[in-house]
Motif scaffolding. Structure first.
Motif, PDB file in Angstrom:
ATOM      1  N   MET A   1       0.897  -1.075  -0.060  1.00 47.99           N
ATOM      2  CA  MET A   1      -0.033  -0.062   0.090  1.00 47.99           C
ATOM      3  C   MET A   1       0.826   1.199   0.108  1.00 47.99           C
ATOM      4  N   GLY A   2       1.442   1.428   0.795  1.00 50.49           N
ATOM      5  CA  GLY A   2       2.643   2.352   0.970  1.00 50.49           C
ATOM      6  C   GLY A   2       2.265   3.783   1.910  1.00 50.49           C
ATOM      7  N   LEU A   3       3.195   4.535   2.140  1.00 54.16           N
ATOM      8  CA  LEU A   3       3.070   5.756   3.045  1.00 54.16           C
ATOM      9  C   LEU A   3       2.243   6.859   2.333  1.00 54.16           C
ATOM     10  N   THR A   4       2.208   6.934   1.039  1.00 55.35           N
ATOM     11  CA  THR A   4       1.700   8.106   0.321  1.00 55.35           C
ATOM     12  C   THR A   4       0.222   7.588   0.476  1.00 55.35           C
ATOM     13  N   GLU A   5      -0.183   6.632   0.104  1.00 51.18           N
ATOM     14  CA  GLU A   5      -1.582   5.871   0.134  1.00 51.18           C
ATOM     15  C   GLU A   5      -2.161   6.344   1.477  1.00 51.18           C
ATOM     16  N   ILE A   6      -1.369   5.684   2.696  1.00 49.22           N
ATOM     17  CA  ILE A   6      -1.964   5.843   4.084  1.00 49.22           C
ATOM     18  C   ILE A   6      -2.158   7.277   4.454  1.00 49.22           C
ATOM     19  N   LYS A   7      -1.217   7.973   3.977  1.00 49.48           N
ATOM     20  CA  LYS A   7      -1.320   9.412   4.408  1.00 49.48           C
ATOM     21  C   LYS A   7      -2.738  10.237   3.835  1.00 49.48           C
ATOM     22  N   ASP A   8      -2.848   9.631   2.407  1.00 53.42           N
ATOM     23  CA  ASP A   8      -4.028  10.290   1.810  1.00 53.42           C
ATOM     24  C   ASP A   8      -5.287   9.845   2.324  1.00 53.42           C
ATOM     25  N   ARG A   9      -5.231   8.560   2.931  1.00 52.08           N
ATOM     26  CA  ARG A   9      -6.727   7.969   3.308  1.00 52.08           C
ATOM     27  C   ARG A   9      -6.950   8.595   4.794  1.00 52.08           C
ATOM     28  N   ILE A  10      -5.630   9.007   5.640  1.00 47.57           N
ATOM     29  CA  ILE A  10      -5.862   9.612   6.781  1.00 47.57           C
ATOM     30  C   ILE A  10      -6.530  11.210   6.633  1.00 47.57           C
ATOM     31  N   ALA A  11      -6.002  11.635   5.690  1.00 43.48           N
ATOM     32  CA  ALA A  11      -6.409  13.342   5.146  1.00 43.48           C
ATOM     33  C   ALA A  11      -7.982  13.018   4.965  1.00 43.48           C
ATOM     34  N   ALA A  12      -8.303  12.023   4.076  1.00 40.42           N
ATOM     35  CA  ALA A  12      -9.848  11.819   3.713  1.00 40.42           C
ATOM     36  C   ALA A  12     -10.424  11.557   4.888  1.00 40.42           C
ATOM     37  N   ALA A  13     -10.215  10.792   5.843  1.00 38.21           N
ATOM     38  CA  ALA A  13     -10.778  10.362   7.065  1.00 38.21           C
ATOM     39  C   ALA A  13     -10.949  11.626   7.879  1.00 38.21           C
ATOM     40  N   GLU A  14     -10.100  12.416   7.971  1.00 36.58           N
ATOM     41  CA  GLU A  14     -10.163  13.838   8.709  1.00 36.58           C
ATOM     42  C   GLU A  14     -11.293  14.704   8.283  1.00 36.58           C
ATOM     43  N   THR A  15     -11.271  14.774   6.913  1.00 37.18           N
ATOM     44  CA  THR A  15     -12.249  15.652   6.106  1.00 37.18           C
ATOM     45  C   THR A  15     -13.472  14.974   6.323  1.00 37.18           C
ATOM     46  N   ALA A  16     -13.785  13.564   6.398  1.00 33.47           N
ATOM     47  CA  ALA A  16     -15.044  13.035   6.550  1.00 33.47           C
ATOM     48  C   ALA A  16     -15.473  13.028   7.873  1.00 33.47           C
ATOM     49  N   ALA A  17     -14.856  13.321   8.974  1.00 34.86           N
ATOM     50  CA  ALA A  17     -14.849  13.644  10.372  1.00 34.86           C
ATOM     51  C   ALA A  17     -15.260  14.864  10.898  1.00 34.86           C
ATOM     52  N   GLY A  18     -15.023  15.912   9.959  1.00 36.54           N
ATOM     53  CA  GLY A  18     -15.014  17.176  10.139  1.00 36.54           C
ATOM     54  C   GLY A  18     -13.878  17.555  11.205  1.00 36.54           C
ATOM     55  N   ARG A  19     -12.872  16.762  10.988  1.00 40.83           N
ATOM     56  CA  ARG A  19     -11.497  17.128  11.741  1.00 40.83           C
ATOM     57  C   ARG A  19     -10.628  18.406  10.995  1.00 40.83           C
ATOM     58  N   VAL A  20      -9.627  18.804  11.743  1.00 42.88           N
ATOM     59  CA  VAL A  20      -8.821  19.742  11.220  1.00 42.88           C
ATOM     60  C   VAL A  20      -7.769  19.038  10.530  1.00 42.88           C
ATOM     61  N   PRO A  21      -7.540  19.380   9.152  1.00 44.51           N
ATOM     62  CA  PRO A  21      -6.386  18.727   8.462  1.00 44.51           C
ATOM     63  C   PRO A  21      -5.137  18.738   9.378  1.00 44.51           C
ATOM     64  N   GLY A  22      -4.452  17.430   9.222  1.00 42.20           N
ATOM     65  CA  GLY A  22      -3.213  17.363  10.158  1.00 42.20           C
ATOM     66  C   GLY A  22      -3.376  17.169  11.507  1.00 42.20           C
ATOM     67  N   SER A  23      -4.421  16.969  12.120  1.00 42.38           N
ATOM     68  CA  SER A  23      -4.701  16.783  13.403  1.00 42.38           C
ATOM     69  C   SER A  23      -4.619  15.431  14.049  1.00 42.38           C
TER      70      SER A  23
END
Length: 217
Positions: free
Chosen positions: A1-23
């Protein structure tokens, strides 16, 4: 899978949950991984890593830290009291404070050093007899006892049972943290970190999805 994809999925999950990006902090779990794999992730810019074993971490991270400034190493495995002094020399955070004896010895060491890593209390949300962690019904009292020892707690950590939906465990941990005024939530791994982020995780621990399968031979 790789680091970039995991980071992208974290960012998408933050957005979906209404979280601050990078939190959400990604902890790349590097235990038992070949040096070449870890170095590739270091070179890709990852700054926070997780280790389960004091001796293994002591053998590899001093050198890497000299080459890659600003790296943090977090202890995410069970911590023996006889390894505590060495652990305090290596780790920027300990996610597995799970018993009174460890907390008491840690408090003495921290006072002697005049410095303390980030500290997370491990809660055994599934009340599994084979698993470390404070039982949920004992968590409030244990948190209070740590504070009475002047231990500056960052948050809580859990590892839900493998055979159960993790979401209720994440919600339960968030509830314990909220009523105790703790902001940090170390929860979620390769298979469930998006659910953990939806429940408020501040730290997710991802290993094999970044590095590939581990070899224990």
């Amino acid at each position: 899978m790789g680091l970039t994809e995991i980071k992208d999925r974290i960012a998408a999950a933050e957005t979906a949950a209404g979280r601050v990006p990078g939190s959400v902090t990604l902890i790349a779990v590097s235990k038992v991984q070949p040096a070449a794999r870890v170095e590739a992730i270091l070179e890709a810019g990852q700054k926070v890593f997780g280790e389960n074993y004091v001796q293994e971490a002591a053998g590899k991270w001093p050198g890497w830290r000299a080459t890659f400034p600003g790296v943090e190493v977090h202890m995410i495995g069970p911590l023996q009291t006889n390894k505590l002094k060495q652990a305090l020399e290596i780790f920027d955070a300990i996610h597995t404070i799970d018993r009174a004896g460890l907390a008491e010895k840690l408090a003495r060491q921290v006072q002697a050093r005049g410095a303390c890593p980030q500290l997370f209390v491990q809660v055994n949300t599934g009340s599994e007899p084979q698993k470390a962690g404070i039982l949920p019904e004992d968590a409030d009292a244990f948190i209070a006892s740590c504070r009475a020892l002047d231990l500056p707690l960052t948050g809580l950590m859990c590892i839900p049972p493998e055979d159960q939906d993790p979401a209720p465990h994440f919600t339960a941990l968030a509830g314990i943290a909220a009523r105790n005024g703790l902001a940090g939530l170390s929860m979620g791994m390769s298979s469930d970190f998006e659910a953990a982020i939806a429940a408020g995780a501040t730290h997710v621990r991802v290993g094999s999805a970044i590095f590939g399968a581990r070899s224990y031979t």
